[in-house]
Motif scaffolding. Sequence first.
Motif, PDB file in Angstrom:
ATOM      1  N   GLY A  83      -3.862   2.854  15.249  1.00 53.03           N
ATOM      2  CA  GLY A  83      -4.158   1.427  15.257  1.00 53.03           C
ATOM      3  C   GLY A  83      -2.961   0.588  14.851  1.00 53.03           C
ATOM      4  N   VAL A  84      -2.207   1.073  13.855  1.00 48.79           N
ATOM      5  CA  VAL A  84      -1.008   0.349  13.431  1.00 48.79           C
ATOM      6  C   VAL A  84       0.013   0.302  14.559  1.00 48.79           C
ATOM      7  CG1 VAL A  84       0.973   0.431  11.874  1.00 48.79           C
ATOM      8  CG2 VAL A  84      -1.320   0.807  10.981  1.00 48.79           C
ATOM      9  N   ALA A  85       0.243   1.441  15.208  1.00 46.20           N
ATOM     10  CA  ALA A  85       1.215   1.481  16.303  1.00 46.20           C
ATOM     11  C   ALA A  85       0.804   0.536  17.436  1.00 46.20           C
ATOM     12  CB  ALA A  85       1.345   2.907  16.823  1.00 46.20           C
ATOM     13  N   LEU A  86      -0.466   0.597  17.812  1.00 47.98           N
ATOM     14  CA  LEU A  86      -0.943  -0.285  18.876  1.00 47.98           C
ATOM     15  C   LEU A  86      -0.910  -1.736  18.444  1.00 47.98           C
ATOM     16  CD1 LEU A  86      -2.290  -0.635  21.651  1.00 47.98           C
ATOM     17  CD2 LEU A  86      -4.505  -0.258  20.531  1.00 47.98           C
ATOM     18  N   GLY A  87      -1.309  -1.999  17.199  1.00 47.79           N
ATOM     19  CA  GLY A  87      -1.333  -3.379  16.706  1.00 47.79           C
ATOM     20  C   GLY A  87       0.045  -4.001  16.628  1.00 47.79           C
ATOM     21  N   VAL A  88       1.031  -3.236  16.160  1.00 44.34           N
ATOM     22  CA  VAL A  88       2.399  -3.764  16.077  1.00 44.34           C
ATOM     23  C   VAL A  88       2.941  -4.062  17.468  1.00 44.34           C
ATOM     24  CG1 VAL A  88       4.767  -3.176  15.452  1.00 44.34           C
ATOM     25  CG2 VAL A  88       2.913  -2.694  13.862  1.00 44.34           C
TER      26      VAL A  88
END
Length: 258
Positions: free
Chosen positions: A72-77
């Motif tokens: 989620g962090v990778a996609l969100g960033v």
Amino acid sequence: MFGIDIRQKAWSAGLIVLFFVAWELFCLVTGMSDLVLPRPSQVFVTLFQRFPVLWPHIVQTLATTMFGFVLGVALGVALGAIIGVSKTAYDTCYPLLIGFSSIPKVAVVPIFVLWFGSGTVPAVLTALSICFFPIVVNIATGLATTEPELEDVLKALGASKFDILWNVGLPRTMPFFFASLKVAISYAFVGAVLSETVASNRGIGNVMMTASSNFNVPLVFAGLFVLAGLGVALYAVFSLIEGRVTGWATRKNDVIAT
């Protein structure tokens, strides 16, 4: 300053202990049934006695949550960076993201189960889907706060859009980013446990659902305590990293506090 900080932490710890003492006394004085609200002492005893059995489920929930959180962090960033620097991407993606975020994730879990079957994958995807939105919003907001004058100066000095994004935009989003991480990790736990209650035979969510069906309320609360402890621990880790990475953003507050 150090002495003040120690006293503040001791006072906070004392209030937390007082909360549990008040809870214990309330249950004893009112004769509250264990099926309604167990005493904290009962919950801790249950947690201690059942910990060897709970441990594999704790590891499962933590691993599932962290995997979904990292994705989620990778996609969100990535999405936040695109939306923050592109007006077209903002106008196109933001309404879709808001619409997807507005969908109750309990309605999404059956779709994940239909696509991938029950088990770990739906829990990971549910954690991802519920935690990436705060990161997207905060990254996009942080990039949007970059002063146009600063961008004009950097462009005049020959900096490309990527140079401005990498050297100025993303570093300036760090306070927003870490603020979103502390919110997103809580959401990730919610998503993972929600999926485990519906479509898994492992994890704390499944333990709580089974205990609830057997009217073992102390075990249900033990699961809640475990989740709360994991959430607080990860929140503290991100707060520590935030202090190391973005100390410049909170320096003013520290000066005021002294």
